[in-house]
Scaffold this motif. Structure first.
Motif, mmCIF file in Angstrom:
data_model
loop_
_atom_site.group_PDB
_atom_site.id
_atom_site.type_symbol
_atom_site.label_atom_id
_atom_site.label_comp_id
_atom_site.label_asym_id
_atom_site.label_seq_id
_atom_site.Cartn_x
_atom_site.Cartn_y
_atom_site.Cartn_z
ATOM 1 N N GLY A 81 0.873 -1.230 0.172
ATOM 2 C CA GLY A 81 0.175 0.147 -0.064
ATOM 3 C C GLY A 81 0.826 1.247 0.070
ATOM 4 N N LEU A 82 0.298 2.407 0.071
ATOM 5 C CA LEU A 82 0.656 3.563 0.053
ATOM 6 C C LEU A 82 0.022 4.567 1.093
ATOM 7 N N THR A 83 0.729 5.073 1.967
ATOM 8 C CA THR A 83 0.208 6.078 3.010
ATOM 9 C C THR A 83 0.986 7.171 3.080
ATOM 10 N N LEU A 84 0.622 7.998 3.967
ATOM 11 C CA LEU A 84 1.353 9.489 4.118
ATOM 12 C C LEU A 84 2.746 8.898 5.008
ATOM 13 N N GLY A 85 2.430 7.779 5.711
ATOM 14 C CA GLY A 85 3.637 7.420 6.787
ATOM 15 C C GLY A 85 4.735 6.618 5.996
ATOM 16 N N ASP A 86 4.307 6.335 4.700
ATOM 17 C CA ASP A 86 5.119 5.520 3.795
ATOM 18 C C ASP A 86 6.138 6.567 3.050
ATOM 19 N N LEU A 87 5.600 7.663 2.912
ATOM 20 C CA LEU A 87 6.331 8.880 1.979
ATOM 21 C C LEU A 87 7.388 9.151 2.795
ATOM 22 N N VAL A 88 7.721 9.320 4.317
ATOM 23 C CA VAL A 88 8.477 10.020 5.268
ATOM 24 C C VAL A 88 9.957 9.515 4.441
ATOM 25 N N LEU A 89 10.334 8.489 4.845
ATOM 26 C CA LEU A 89 11.702 7.942 4.345
ATOM 27 C C LEU A 89 12.019 8.661 2.855
ATOM 28 N N PRO A 90 11.345 8.112 1.821
ATOM 29 C CA PRO A 90 11.825 8.869 0.638
ATOM 30 C C PRO A 90 11.907 10.535 0.692
ATOM 31 N N PHE A 91 11.236 11.059 1.343
ATOM 32 C CA PHE A 91 11.051 12.361 1.340
ATOM 33 C C PHE A 91 12.713 12.737 1.809
ATOM 34 N N PHE A 92 13.241 12.399 2.847
ATOM 35 C CA PHE A 92 14.412 12.503 3.320
ATOM 36 C C PHE A 92 15.690 12.193 2.685
ATOM 37 N N LEU A 93 15.438 10.853 1.918
ATOM 38 C CA LEU A 93 16.514 10.451 1.029
ATOM 39 C C LEU A 93 16.436 11.207 -0.321
ATOM 40 N N PHE A 94 15.349 11.501 -0.772
ATOM 41 C CA PHE A 94 15.296 12.359 -1.989
ATOM 42 C C PHE A 94 16.066 13.841 -1.578
ATOM 43 N N ALA A 95 15.757 14.469 -0.398
ATOM 44 C CA ALA A 95 16.382 15.552 -0.030
ATOM 45 C C ALA A 95 17.682 15.620 0.229
ATOM 46 N N CYS A 96 18.378 14.517 0.792
ATOM 47 C CA CYS A 96 19.748 14.167 0.895
ATOM 48 C C CYS A 96 20.569 14.229 -0.329
ATOM 49 N N GLY A 97 19.949 13.586 -1.790
ATOM 50 C CA GLY A 97 20.584 13.551 -2.737
ATOM 51 C C GLY A 97 20.546 14.981 -3.344
ATOM 52 N N PHE A 98 19.521 15.823 -3.086
ATOM 53 C CA PHE A 98 19.292 16.877 -4.032
ATOM 54 C C PHE A 98 20.376 17.807 -3.133
ATOM 55 N N SER A 99 20.816 17.783 -1.892
ATOM 56 C CA SER A 99 21.484 18.755 -1.110
ATOM 57 C C SER A 99 23.091 18.393 -1.494
ATOM 58 N N VAL A 100 23.245 17.156 -1.720
ATOM 59 C CA VAL A 100 24.523 17.025 -2.188
ATOM 60 C C VAL A 100 24.981 17.525 -3.613
ATOM 61 N N ALA A 101 24.132 17.639 -4.492
ATOM 62 C CA ALA A 101 24.212 18.115 -5.719
ATOM 63 C C ALA A 101 24.863 19.578 -5.722
ATOM 64 N N LEU A 102 24.073 20.422 -4.596
ATOM 65 C CA LEU A 102 24.333 21.757 -4.217
ATOM 66 C C LEU A 102 25.710 21.841 -3.669
ATOM 67 N N LEU A 103 26.070 21.046 -2.873
ATOM 68 C CA LEU A 103 27.272 21.262 -1.929
ATOM 69 C C LEU A 103 28.555 20.849 -2.857
ATOM 70 N N PHE A 104 28.458 19.646 -3.562
ATOM 71 C CA PHE A 104 29.702 19.037 -4.033
ATOM 72 C C PHE A 104 29.670 18.942 -5.541
ATOM 73 N N LYS A 105 29.578 20.127 -6.110
ATOM 74 C CA LYS A 105 29.756 20.117 -7.432
ATOM 75 C C LYS A 105 31.197 19.878 -8.156
ATOM 76 N N LYS A 106 32.375 20.120 -7.264
ATOM 77 C CA LYS A 106 33.547 19.938 -7.308
ATOM 78 C C LYS A 106 34.134 19.307 -6.031
ATOM 79 N N VAL A 107 34.993 18.624 -6.331
ATOM 80 C CA VAL A 107 35.812 17.968 -4.986
ATOM 81 C C VAL A 107 37.006 17.910 -5.203
ATOM 82 N N PRO A 108 38.064 18.755 -4.686
ATOM 83 C CA PRO A 108 39.217 19.031 -5.046
ATOM 84 C C PRO A 108 40.305 17.733 -4.367
ATOM 85 N N ASP A 109 39.822 17.255 -3.325
ATOM 86 C CA ASP A 109 40.389 16.225 -2.626
ATOM 87 C C ASP A 109 39.726 15.086 -2.328
ATOM 88 N N ARG A 110 39.365 14.073 -3.268
ATOM 89 C CA ARG A 110 38.525 12.971 -3.129
ATOM 90 C C ARG A 110 39.078 12.068 -1.745
#
Length: 490
Positions: free
Chosen positions: A86-115
């Motif tokens: 099924g799909l409820t409001l509670g099921d969406l909590v984890l995807p919301f956080f994971l999605f936000a994490c990925g988006f934030s990484v794109a903002l912060l780490f466009k270039k990494v000088p020292d991997r």
């Protein structure tokens, strides 16, 4: 147009275009272009700062949903996570956080000088997050209504939500000047550190050339997940009933089963983690086969199958393969934003991608692959990620394009300090601490007295609880606003 620069700490300072400067020179709309009609949005420049406001609001929105589900889910079982499919409001909590994490990484780490340095810092943060997860979700705290604490290390839960995040998403700090922003984002993936290609993105083909390795990995993860889920043989197995000497035997002998008792995910977790270290009260215990009050928790029916008391962890190993893809999708949305030069182009790309994901997920469900948050099926991955994209698109238009801020101010503040709100509220640490202060009997503690008082005031357990949760959300919003004003980010 006015030219300003956004430095890596997120502060605006006037500057000239200087290659050696740590700031990024960009053009922003003047007063004449702030309130363009919708048809002219496509010509409005994007402000590629490290933090667009809508992503903070998005994280705050996810946290508010989590608080609502955790504290009001008992009164309103329909919003709690699905017992199984099924799909409820509670099921969406984890995807919301994971999605936000990925988006934030794109903002912060466009270039990494020292991997190498970034990876070392990422591992340290992952270890710290894992330890925090063991402490908060390993069983040490027993929840509201129980003023005892402590956990048997022989039965500690190894993979709660925080521990799962530490394995899936690690936040590497590139330099000390970015620490303030990184501390606002409690989880993200370090994969971008190693997979991003260098190069300028000025067309769809150059976008694909730069970021295609991430999608190769994402498709590989989905393929591995599907391969194990459909082909791994699950034999009969036994488990020890919690707080009992009884041993129950579950009959399986199948491949590709999606029933709670015979999944490949459960087999892998029992083999590598051990049944004692899994969630001993899984969500499927609320199924109608296992609870007379389904979808709420309740006593076992007289004819309940033996697997109703079996352990299972939705934050297990196999489900992490598809869960991490949600972060990759959020990462792609972030890449679109950082490489876009107009609001309209960003909005159209996001919305089209979201709708495609939702349609693909619905088609998969129609073909027989159900939405299942506990197994994190590919159909659930697609439809939940599409919903995340639609919500972010709407918030971006409202907050960043139209600059309507007041209605979402509390969400913004919560989103800037999501980790502390998550720990103190959603994990009920604050409530557990406060309930230790009572008058003559444990029931007379501040938390329970406030909730019971509101229930009496509204003559309803459900709506009294709902108002209690709203008061709690407002409190944490104001508390987060205070921390933001003091520039405290944890």
């Amino acid at each position: 147009m006015a030219s300003v620069a956004i430095d890596v700490a997120g502060e605006q300072t006037a500057t000239q275009n200087c290659p050696s400067s740590p700031s990024v020179s960009v053009e922003i709309p003047t007063e004449e272009t702030k309130n363009l009609p919708l048809e002219d949005v496509s010509n409005t420049p994007v402000l590629p700062s490290q933090q667009i406001v809508s992503i903070d609001v998005f994280r705050g929105f996810a946290t508010v949903i989590l608080i609502l589900v955790v504290d009001a889910g008992g009164a309103f079982p329909s919003i709690s996570a699905s017992p199984w499919t099924g799909l409820t409001l509670g099921d969406l909590v984890l995807p919301f956080f994971l999605f936000a994490c990925g988006f934030s990484v794109a903002l912060l780490f466009k270039k990494v000088p020292d991997r190498k340095a970034a990876t070392i810092k990422a591992v340290k943060r992952a270890i710290l997050l894992f330890v925090l997860g063991l402490f908060f979700q390993g069983g040490y705290f027993h929840g509201r209504g129980d003023d005892t604490y402590g956990v048997d290390l022989d039965r500690i839960r190894l993979f709660g939500i925080l521990q799962g995040f530490s394995a899936r998403f690690i936040t590497p700090a590139k330099d000390s000047r970015r620490r303030a922003n990184i501390n606002r984002i409690f989880l993200s993936g370090m994969t971008v550190v190693w997979l991003d290609n260098d190069g300028i993105v000025d067309s769809p083909s150059s976008f694909a050339r730069r970021y295609y390795p991430e999608w190769v990995v994402a498709l590989a993860l989905c393929s591995i997940y599907m391969g194990f889920s459909n082909n791994l043989y699950v034999p009969d197995w036994e488990f020890h009933v919690l707080k009992s000497e009884a041993v129950n035997r579950v009959s399986c002998g199948v491949r590709g089963s999606l029933s709670p008792s015979c999944t490949a995910a459960g087999l892998i977790d029992r083999f590598f983690l051990g049944e004692k270290h899994l969630n001993q009260r899984p969500s499927y215990a609320r199924m109608k086969e296992c609870s007379i009050r389904s979808p709420a928790s309740g006593p076992l029916p007289s004819d309940a199958p033996v697997w109703c008391q079996a352990p299972f962890d939705p934050e297990g190993l196999l489900s992490s393969f598809t869960a991490v893809v949600t972060c990759f999708i959020g990462l792609n949305f972030g890449h679109v934003y950082t490489n876009s030069r107009a609001h309209g182009k960003t909005l159209i790309t996001w919305l089209n991608t979201s709708l495609v994901l939702v349609i693909v997920g619905l088609v998969m469900k129609t073909l027989g692959l159900p939405f299942n948050r506990s197994l994190y099926t590919v159909s659930f991955l697609c439809v939940s990620s599409g919903i995340c994209g639609i919500v972010l698109t709407a918030l971006y238009y409202i907050v960043d394009v139209k600059e309507i801020m007041k209605p979402v101010l509390l969400l913004k503040w919560i989103g800037k300090n999501v980790l502390i709100v998550y720990a103190l509220s959603a994990l009920q640490v604050c409530s557990i601490v406060l309930q230790g202060f009572y008058w003559r009997s444990p029931e007379n503690n501040p938390v329970d007295r406030l909730e019971s008082g509101l229930q009496a005031l509204f003559h309803s357990t459900q709506w009294g609880t709902f108002v209690f949760v709203l008061v709690e959300i407002i409190f944490w919003g104001l508390f987060s606003g205070f921390l933001h004003r003091k520039r405290i980010y944890l």
